[in-house]
Design a protein around this motif. Structure first.
Motif, short mmCIF file in Angstrom:
data_model
loop_
_atom_site.label_atom_id
_atom_site.label_comp_id
_atom_site.label_asym_id
_atom_site.label_seq_id
_atom_site.Cartn_x
_atom_site.Cartn_y
_atom_site.Cartn_z
N TYR A 1 0.85 -1.17 0.00
CA TYR A 1 0.00 0.00 0.00
C TYR A 1 0.89 1.23 0.00
O TYR A 1 1.99 1.21 0.53
CB TYR A 1 -0.90 0.02 1.24
N GLN B 1 1.02 5.35 1.06
CA GLN B 1 0.37 6.36 1.89
C GLN B 1 1.08 7.69 1.71
O GLN B 1 2.25 7.84 2.12
CB GLN B 1 0.35 5.95 3.36
N GLU C 1 -4.76 8.86 3.50
CA GLU C 1 -5.08 7.48 3.79
C GLU C 1 -4.25 6.53 2.92
O GLU C 1 -3.83 6.89 1.83
CB GLU C 1 -6.58 7.23 3.55
N PRO C 2 -4.03 5.31 3.38
CA PRO C 2 -3.34 4.31 2.54
C PRO C 2 -4.20 3.92 1.34
O PRO C 2 -5.43 3.90 1.43
CB PRO C 2 -3.16 3.11 3.49
#
Lengths: 116, 112
Positions: B36, B38, B43-44
């Motif tokens: 992911y 970020q 937010e991720p």
């Protein structure tokens, strides 16, 4: 394209106060969850839900309650705020079980909570 | 020992550079793996899943080494817009649910 909406974005509480972080998603996802993110640590799961009426505890549930009365909404309640709950909170939803290849997590923008 | 470990960085690289991050995980029963991304104070967001045979998405290549219990992310031809924190995520079925274990992230700063 709202996705996952969290409110409030910022909140300051005094020790002992209670509050609710709101989370709503418009993607008809069954799975919803709450995470907290602290400096130097990965996101940690607080509570999760696999569908309306079904909730369960995650890794760090103490001091928090959740409910899931509708598919769309998954509020997080802080019962009696403590300084240790100062953190950034993220709500997330996914179409399938998170962790499956198709289980992409969609996060809200986060709620920054400070407890004095 | 943390369940998922990442070098926090920051990795400071010039535009056009190739940079690689590793992530190690402790539980050999871990099932699925993801990266992911970020951005600062955001937010991720899912960057890519990591498949057993390795996979590529444009300038990004992810590899999995189950024997040594690590995953890697390679970014070629770095762009300024690649500046972010990259979170390694590992899943494990535990306590009746698919538990996602997040690393603390590796910060990348790409400079002109």
């Amino acid at each position: 394209n709202a996705g996952v909406t969290q409110t409030p974005k910022f909140q300051v509480l005094k020790t002992g106060q209670s509050m609710t972080l709101q989370c709503a998603q418009d993607m008809n996802h069954e799975y919803m969850s709450w995470y907290r993110q602290d400096p130097g640590m990965g996101l940690r799961l607080i509570h999760y839900s696999v569908g309306a009426g079904i909730t369960d505890q995650g890794e760090v549930p103490n001091g928090y309650n959740v409910s899931r009365s509708t598919t769309e909404d998954f509020p997080l309640r802080l019962l009696s705020a403590a300084p240790s709950q100062t953190s950034v909170y993220f709500c997330a939803s996914s179409y399938t079980s998170p962790g499956q290849i198709s289980g992409e997590l969609f996060f809200g923008e986060g709620s920054r909570l400070t407890v004095l | 020992r943390k369940e998922v470990e990442q070098d926090p960085g920051p990795f400071n690289v010039p535009e056009g550079a190739t940079v690689a991050f590793n992530c190690t995980y402790s539980n050999s029963a871990s099932q699925s793996f993801f990266w992911y991304r970020q951005d600062c104070r955001k937010e991720p967001k899912l960057l890519m899943s990591v498949y057993s045979s390795g996979n590529e998405d444009g300038r990004f290549t992810a590899q999995l080494n189950r024997a040594s219990q690590y995953i890697s992310l390679l970014i070629r031809d770095s762009k300024l817009s690649d500046s972010a924190t990259y979170l390694c995520v590992v899943t494990l079925f535990s306590g009746g649910y698919n538990k996602l274990i997040f690393g603390a992230g590796t910060r990348l700063a790409v400079h002109p």
